[in-house]
Design a protein around this motif. Structure first.
Motif, PDB file in Angstrom:
ATOM      1  N   ILE A 200     -54.320  62.047 -10.045  1.00 16.67           N
ATOM      2  CA  ILE A 200     -55.036  60.786 -10.233  1.00 16.67           C
ATOM      3  C   ILE A 200     -56.505  61.033 -10.545  1.00 16.67           C
ATOM      4  CG2 ILE A 200     -55.705  58.596  -9.146  1.00 16.67           C
ATOM      5  CD1 ILE A 200     -52.719  58.946  -9.786  1.00 16.67           C
ATOM      6  N   ALA A 225     -44.730  56.861 -16.278  1.00 18.11           N
ATOM      7  CA  ALA A 225     -45.644  56.245 -15.321  1.00 18.11           C
ATOM      8  C   ALA A 225     -47.067  56.726 -15.584  1.00 18.11           C
ATOM      9  CB  ALA A 225     -45.209  56.565 -13.892  1.00 18.11           C
ATOM     10  N   ARG A 228     -48.343  55.065 -18.711  1.00 14.96           N
ATOM     11  CA  ARG A 228     -48.747  53.691 -18.445  1.00 14.96           C
ATOM     12  C   ARG A 228     -50.172  53.640 -17.908  1.00 14.96           C
ATOM     13  NH1 ARG A 228     -46.462  49.498 -13.884  1.00 14.96           N
ATOM     14  NH2 ARG A 228     -47.255  47.641 -14.878  1.00 14.96           N
ATOM     15  N   TYR A 229     -50.477  54.602 -17.047  1.00 10.39           N
ATOM     16  CA  TYR A 229     -51.800  54.624 -16.429  1.00 10.39           C
ATOM     17  C   TYR A 229     -52.886  54.986 -17.437  1.00 10.39           C
ATOM     18  CZ  TYR A 229     -55.095  55.195 -12.580  1.00 10.39           C
ATOM     19  OH  TYR A 229     -56.141  55.058 -11.723  1.00 10.39           O
ATOM     20  N   PRO A 270     -40.986  54.428  -7.220  1.00  7.21           N
ATOM     21  CA  PRO A 270     -41.362  54.714  -5.836  1.00  7.21           C
ATOM     22  C   PRO A 270     -41.273  53.475  -4.946  1.00  7.21           C
ATOM     23  CG  PRO A 270     -43.323  54.617  -7.199  1.00  7.21           C
ATOM     24  CD  PRO A 270     -42.152  54.448  -8.117  1.00  7.21           C
TER      25      PRO A 270
ATOM     26  N   LEU B 268     -51.026  59.233  -0.368  1.00  2.00           N
ATOM     27  CA  LEU B 268     -50.044  59.839  -1.271  1.00  2.00           C
ATOM     28  C   LEU B 268     -49.264  58.745  -2.005  1.00  2.00           C
ATOM     29  CD1 LEU B 268     -49.102  62.763  -1.884  1.00  2.00           C
ATOM     30  CD2 LEU B 268     -47.274  62.410  -0.243  1.00  2.00           C
ATOM     31  N   SER B 271     -51.323  56.918  -4.556  1.00  6.87           N
ATOM     32  CA  SER B 271     -51.705  57.634  -5.775  1.00  6.87           C
ATOM     33  C   SER B 271     -50.503  57.891  -6.677  1.00  6.87           C
ATOM     34  CB  SER B 271     -52.418  58.940  -5.422  1.00  6.87           C
ATOM     35  OG  SER B 271     -51.569  59.780  -4.694  1.00  6.87           O
ATOM     36  N   THR B 272     -49.360  57.253  -6.369  1.00  9.56           N
ATOM     37  CA  THR B 272     -48.177  57.444  -7.189  1.00  9.56           C
ATOM     38  C   THR B 272     -48.056  56.316  -8.214  1.00  9.56           C
ATOM     39  OG1 THR B 272     -47.080  58.474  -5.328  1.00  9.56           O
ATOM     40  CG2 THR B 272     -45.677  57.735  -7.115  1.00  9.56           C
ATOM     41  N   PRO B 273     -48.125  56.654  -9.501  1.00  5.25           N
ATOM     42  CA  PRO B 273     -47.988  55.593 -10.496  1.00  5.25           C
ATOM     43  C   PRO B 273     -46.530  55.165 -10.649  1.00  5.25           C
ATOM     44  CG  PRO B 273     -48.283  57.694 -11.604  1.00  5.25           C
ATOM     45  CD  PRO B 273     -48.338  57.966 -10.124  1.00  5.25           C
ATOM     46  N   SER B 274     -46.320  53.948 -11.090  1.00  2.00           N
ATOM     47  CA  SER B 274     -44.963  53.449 -11.288  1.00  2.00           C
ATOM     48  C   SER B 274     -44.901  52.648 -12.580  1.00  2.00           C
ATOM     49  CB  SER B 274     -44.568  52.561 -10.109  1.00  2.00           C
ATOM     50  OG  SER B 274     -43.341  51.926 -10.384  1.00  2.00           O
ATOM     51  N   ILE B 275     -43.718  52.597 -13.179  1.00  2.00           N
ATOM     52  CA  ILE B 275     -43.597  51.796 -14.396  1.00  2.00           C
ATOM     53  C   ILE B 275     -43.173  50.367 -14.078  1.00  2.00           C
ATOM     54  CG2 ILE B 275     -43.090  53.749 -15.913  1.00  2.00           C
ATOM     55  CD1 ILE B 275     -40.161  52.649 -15.951  1.00  2.00           C
ATOM     56  N   GLY B 277     -43.611  46.819 -11.672  1.00  2.00           N
ATOM     57  CA  GLY B 277     -44.635  46.079 -10.951  1.00  2.00           C
ATOM     58  C   GLY B 277     -45.924  46.051 -11.743  1.00  2.00           C
ATOM     59  N   PRO B 278     -46.929  45.324 -11.232  1.00  2.00           N
ATOM     60  CA  PRO B 278     -48.185  45.241 -11.980  1.00  2.00           C
ATOM     61  C   PRO B 278     -48.870  46.600 -12.056  1.00  2.00           C
ATOM     62  CG  PRO B 278     -48.412  44.242  -9.810  1.00  2.00           C
ATOM     63  CD  PRO B 278     -46.970  44.570  -9.973  1.00  2.00           C
ATOM     64  N   ARG B 279     -49.608  46.822 -13.138  1.00  2.00           N
ATOM     65  CA  ARG B 279     -50.368  48.071 -13.243  1.00  2.00           C
ATOM     66  C   ARG B 279     -51.516  47.997 -12.250  1.00  2.00           C
ATOM     67  NH1 ARG B 279     -54.791  50.423 -15.036  1.00  2.00           N
ATOM     68  NH2 ARG B 279     -54.698  52.461 -16.055  1.00  2.00           N
ATOM     69  N   ARG B 280     -51.651  49.055 -11.450  1.00  3.42           N
ATOM     70  CA  ARG B 280     -52.663  49.032 -10.407  1.00  3.42           C
ATOM     71  C   ARG B 280     -53.639  50.174 -10.579  1.00  3.42           C
ATOM     72  NH1 ARG B 280     -50.369  46.508  -5.797  1.00  3.42           N
ATOM     73  NH2 ARG B 280     -48.355  45.632  -6.340  1.00  3.42           N
ATOM     74  N   GLN B 281     -54.795  49.993 -10.003  1.00  2.00           N
ATOM     75  CA  GLN B 281     -55.741  51.086  -9.886  1.00  2.00           C
ATOM     76  C   GLN B 281     -55.188  52.015  -8.815  1.00  2.00           C
ATOM     77  OE1 GLN B 281     -58.378  51.563 -11.854  1.00  2.00           O
ATOM     78  NE2 GLN B 281     -58.441  53.517 -10.817  1.00  2.00           N
ATOM     79  N   LEU B 282     -55.101  53.298  -9.100  1.00  2.00           N
ATOM     80  CA  LEU B 282     -54.562  54.221  -8.113  1.00  2.00           C
ATOM     81  C   LEU B 282     -55.708  54.840  -7.321  1.00  2.00           C
ATOM     82  CD1 LEU B 282     -51.911  55.954 -10.368  1.00  2.00           C
ATOM     83  CD2 LEU B 282     -51.549  54.073  -8.794  1.00  2.00           C
ATOM     84  N   PRO B 284     -57.501  57.860  -5.694  1.00  2.00           N
ATOM     85  CA  PRO B 284     -57.496  59.321  -5.696  1.00  2.00           C
ATOM     86  C   PRO B 284     -57.663  59.875  -4.282  1.00  2.00           C
ATOM     87  CG  PRO B 284     -59.611  58.512  -6.445  1.00  2.00           C
ATOM     88  CD  PRO B 284     -58.780  57.310  -6.140  1.00  2.00           C
ATOM     89  N   LEU B 285     -57.134  61.063  -4.078  1.00  2.00           N
ATOM     90  CA  LEU B 285     -57.250  61.738  -2.792  1.00  2.00           C
ATOM     91  C   LEU B 285     -58.257  62.855  -2.989  1.00  2.00           C
ATOM     92  CD1 LEU B 285     -56.192  62.140   0.060  1.00  2.00           C
ATOM     93  CD2 LEU B 285     -54.177  63.214  -0.872  1.00  2.00           C
ATOM     94  N   ALA B 342     -45.700  50.685  -3.036  1.00  2.00           N
ATOM     95  CA  ALA B 342     -45.692  51.882  -3.853  1.00  2.00           C
ATOM     96  C   ALA B 342     -46.178  51.517  -5.239  1.00  2.00           C
ATOM     97  CB  ALA B 342     -44.292  52.443  -3.922  1.00  2.00           C
TER      98      ALA B 342
END
Lengths: 336, 346
Positions: A200, A225, A228-229, A270, B268, B271-275, B277-282, B284-285, B342
Motif C-alpha cells: 500500500i 484489486a 482498481r486502486y 476479503p 492488515l 490494507s487489503t484492496p478488494s474489487i 464494494g466501494p473503492r476505499r482509501q487503504l 498503509p502500515l 475488508a
C-alpha cells in the motif's frame, strides 16, 4: 492521433518465431502481442491486466523500446511533438527518449546490482546520460530519496541492496526510474513481490508522484484489486489481444466481455460473507502459436456461438457503451 | 465416491479435537544467536475444519507448519511446548516413530512444490515414492497404479496422467498432482502452504474449490497458510493472525473479518484492496517487521502500533479470550476502531 493522448499504440504486434531447426526458417510464430490499440492521456494511469502469458509484459517492453515491435506503431508526444518511437535510432534522440520514458521492474531482488550502492543505482541513468556534475547528482539523488520516503537520505545513499528490505528496494527502483524526470513510466508488477502492508505504501507513493510530477503510467498487473486502486482505466488482455477497455469502476461494475466476467468472478474477496458468482469459463488452453483466424477466446467461451463467432476473425475492439470498448460479437451496442 | 478413501482410524467425529498445539516454541540457531521464529503458539484444530494462518513473510507461518511435521531446518529446534495429535505428543518421540505419523497422519503441500517435480521421472513414479516410504504395507505395482488412479480422480486428473512427465502438465495440473501426493496415505490433516500463490486467478479458483470438496468429502482438516487475506477469508472456518513469530489474534474467520481486534490484524485487513464494494482509501502500515534475533521488549508490534502505550513497551500481552473463543494478544484492543470492513477503511 487525438491531441490529448500522451502515448498512442496502434496495431502493435510482436511475433516470436518457433524454430524447428537451425537451418530452416521458421514457419510457426507465437503471436505474443497481436494487434493492440490503446492510448494513454497525460497524467493517466492505464492498467493492463491479464493472466500470465497473455502478452502484457511484452507490450510494456515494446513501449520502452526494450523489445522491437514486429509491426505497428507507438506514438509518443514529447515537447508538443509526436514521434513514432520506432524512428528513434539516433544516439542523441535515444538518450532523450530514455529520459522521457522509464520502466519499473517486477522483482526488486533481481533488478539491482548487489555490488553497487543505492547512490550508484539511482544515479546510473544520470551517469550514462552524462547529466550534471557529481555534486549535482548527489543533490538530485538525495532529493529523490526524500521523495520516495527513504529518509534521512544520507543514511540510505551508500547502502547496498542486501541492507534494504523489499519495500525499500522497490522505492529505490522507483527513484531510479524517476531521476531523469520521465513523463511516461511503464510499471511491470511493481508491487507483486511485496507484502500487503508495504504494498500500500509503495502504491500510494506512485499515486502521489503521478499527481505531483504529472507522470503517465502503464501499470501492468495480474491483480485486479491492485489495478482498481492504481488505475483510471483498465485494459484486459487475453492471448495477445485487448478484449475489453473501460474506466476502472465501469469495468468492475459492468464487465461485458465473457473473459472479463470470468476473471472478475475468480478474484477472491476479503470478506467471508461475500459469495462470488460461479466462474464461467471452459477448460483447456488456447494456443498462441499460429492462432486460428477467429475469436481468441472461442474455445473457452461459455457463450460462444458457432454460427456467429465460428466463421469470423477475432472481433474488433468496439465502443459498445460510452468509453467502454469490447471485442465480442455477442455484446450488443448500448445506446448512451 | 463408492469406496471410502480414508478410513477414519481416529474414530473422531467432525468438530472433535484432532490436533492440539500448546505453547510451541521453535527457534533457529544462528551465529548471531537464536532467531525466535515461533514463540509460544497455541491452537486447537478440529476434525473437518479449515484453519488459516496469515501474516507477512517471515512471521513464522511456515515455521509452525514445519514444526508440526518436525521438518524444520537442521538449525531449528523445538525448545518448548507440545504438539498433541489425538492426545499423543509428537515433540518427544523418536525420529523413527515420527516417520510413521508423517504423511500418514499429517501431510503437507509445500510452497512451490508444483515447480519441484523432477523433470526426468514420470509423475506417477514420483508419487509412488511417497507410497513406498509411508504406506503401512508393501503395495504391488498394480496396487500402486490403482491407488494413484484413485487419488488422481479425487483431484480431478485423468488416471493415465500418472504416466506423463511434469513438463506435459500445466501449472494447475502440477498443483493437483502435488495435492494428490499429499493425500496419498490418507492423512487426517493436510497443511497447505501457499497452495495457489503461483497460479492465475481462474486456476486458483478451481484448485481452492477442489480442496474444499476434498475436505468435505473426506471430512478432513486443512491448515491453510497464505499471505493472501482474501484466500483465507474464502476457505477457512477459523484463522490465526501471526506477527513476528507470535499469534496475535485467533478466532472465527467471520468474526475477525467483521471486527479485527488486534491493531496489526486491523491494519492488515485495512490494507487489503478488494474489487467488491466501494473503492476505499487503504491504510498503509508504516515501518518494518522486527529483527527476530533481538525482538522488541513488551509487545512485538509496539514500535509500529498506533495504539501503543508505555505498558506495551514493557509488558508482553497474553493471548486472551475476549468472548466466544475470539483470542487477542493486546492490552488496548478496546481502542481499535470497530466497523472496518475488508477492503480498507472508509
Amino acid at each position: 492521433m487525438t491531441t490529448e493522448a500522451h502515448v498512442e499504440v496502434k496495431n502493435l504486434e510482436k511475433r516470436y518465431p518457433v524454430q524447428k531447426s537451425v537451418f530452416r526458417s521458421a514457419k510457426d510464430f507465437i503471436h505474443a502481442v497481436d494487434g493492440v490499440n490503446f492510448s494513454i492521456a497525460p497524467g493517466e494511469s492505464l492498467g493492463l491486466v491479464g493472466e500470465s502469458g497473455c502478452g502484457k509484459t511484452t507490450t510494456g517492453r515494446m513501449l520502452v523500446k526494450l523489445l522491437e515491435a514486429t509491426s505497428g506503431q507507438v506514438l509518443l508526444k514529447t515537447d508538443g511533438e509526436v514521434v513514432d518511437i520506432a524512428n528513434i535510432t539516433d544516439k542523441d534522440d535515444l538518450k532523450s527518449f530514455r529520459s522521457d520514458v522509464q520502466m519499473i521492474f517486477q522483482d526488486p531482488f533481481e533488478s539491482m546490482n548487489p555490488r553497487r550502492t543505492v547512490y550508484d543505482t539511482i544515479a546510473e541513468p544520470l551517469t550514462v546520460q552524462r547529466i550534471g556534475t557529481v555534486p549535482e547528482r548527489e543533490t538530485k539523488v538525495a532529493e529523490l530519496l526524500n521523495l520516495v520516503g527513504l529518509t534521512p537520505a544520507e543514511s540510505f545513499m551508500f547502502r547496498f541492496p542486501h541492507e534494504l528490505s523489499g519495500g525499500q528496494r522497490q522505492r529505490v527502483a522507483i527513484a531510479r526510474a524517476l531521476i531523469v524526470d520521465p513523463t511516461f513510466v511503464v510499471a511491470d508488477e511493481p508491487t507483486s513481490m511485496l507484502d500487503v502492508s508495504i504494498r500500500i505504501s509503495v502504491m500510494d507513493l506512485m499515486l502521489k508522484l503521478a499527481e505531483r510530477l504529472d507522470v503517465s503510467y502503464l501499470y501492468i498487473t495480474h491483480d485486479l484489486a491492485v489495478a482498481r486502486y492504481m488505475c483510471d482505466r483498465i485494459a484486459v488482455m487475453y492471448l495477445g489481444k485487448i478484449v475489453e477497455l473501460a474506466p476502472t469502476e465501469d469495468l468492475l461494475a459492468n464487465p461485458m466481455h465473457p473473459y472479463t466476467k470470468a476473471l472478475l468472478s475468480a478474484v477472491p474477496v476479503p470478506d467471508p460473507s461475500y459469495k462470488r458468482p460461479p466462474v464461467e469459463i471452459k477448460g483447456g488452453i488456447s494456443k498462441s502459436i499460429n492462432p486460428q483466424p477467429r475469436c481468441r477466446f472461442y474455445d473457452r467461451c461459455p457463450m460462444a456461438r458457432e454460427d456467429i463467432c465460428g466463421p469470423q476473425d477475432h472481433p474488433p475492439l468496439e465502443e459498445k457503451a460510452p468509453d467502454h470498448w469490447v471485442a465480442c460479437y455477442l455484446v450488443d451496442k448500448q445506446s448512451a | 465416491m463408492t469406496t471410502p478413501l480414508v478410513e477414519d482410524t481416529s474414530g473422531l467425529k467432525s468438530g472433535q479435537t484432532l490436533l492440539e498445539v500448546d505453547n510451541l516454541i521453535m527457534r533457529y540457531k544462528t551465529k548471531q544467536g537464536y532467531v525466535s521464529a515461533v514463540e509460544d503458539v497455541s491452537f486447537v484444530l478440529h476434525k473437518g475444519e479449515a484453519l488459516g494462518l496469515v501474516g507477512e513473510s517471515g512471521c513464522g507461518k511456515t515455521s509452525i507448519a514445519l514444526s508440526l511435521l518436525r521438518l524444520q531446518a537442521d538449525n531449528g529446534e523445538i525448545m518448548g511446548g507440545s504438539i498433541k495429535l489425538g492426545g499423543k505428543d509428537l515433540v518427544p518421540i523418536s525420529e523413527e516413530e515420527m516417520r510413521t505419523h508423517r504423511w500418514n497422519d499429517i501431510s503437507m503441500v509445500f510452497q512451490g512444490a508444483m515447480n519441484s517435480w523432477n523433470p526426468v521421472y514420470r509423475v506417477g513414479d514420483q508419487i509412488k515414492e511417497a507410497l513406498d516410504l509411508h504406506w503401512p504395507t508393501r503395495l504391488s505395482r498394480a496396487e500402486v497404479r490403482e491407488r494413484i488412479g484413485e487419488l488422481f480422480a479425487l483431484v480431478g486428473l485423468p488416471a493415465d496422467a500418472q504416466d506423463r512427465y511434469p513438463h506435459e502438465f500445466s501449472g494447475g495440473m502440477r498443483q493437483r498432482a502435488v495435492i494428490a501426493m499429499a493425500l496419498s496415505c490418507n492423512p487426517q490433516v493436510i497443511i497447505a502452504d501457499e497452495p495457489t500463490t503461483a497460479l492465475d486467478v481462474i486456476v486458483q479458483d478451481q484448485i481452492l474449490k477442489e480442496l474444499k470438496r476434498i475436505q468435505d468429502d473426506l471430512d478432513m482438516s486443512i491448515i491453510y497458510i497464505s499471505h493472501d487475506i482474501a484466500v483465507i477469508a474464502e476457505v477457512t472456518d477459523r484463522m490465526a493472525v501471526m506477527y513476528a513469530g507470535k499469534m496475535v489474534e485467533f478466532g472465527d474467520t467471520a468474526d475477525i473479518f467483521s471486527a479485527p481486534r488486534h491493531p496489526y490484524a486491523w491494519l492488515l485487513l485495512s490494507s487489503t484492496p478488494s474489487i467488491v464494494g466501494p473503492r476505499r482509501q487503504l491504510a498503509p502500515l508504516e515501518g518494518e517487521p522486527p529483527n527476530l534475533l533481538d525482538p522488541p521488549t513488551g509487545c512485538r508490534f509496539n514500535p509500529r502500533c498506533p495504539f501503543a502505550t508505555d505498558q506495551c513497551r514493557v509488558e508482553e500481552p497474553p493471548l486472551a479470550d475476549i468472548g466466544g473463543g475470539h483470542m487477542v494478544a493486546c492490552w488496548n484492543y478496546e481502542d481499535v476502531p470497530v466497523g472496518i470492513t475488508a477492503g480498507g477503511v472508509a
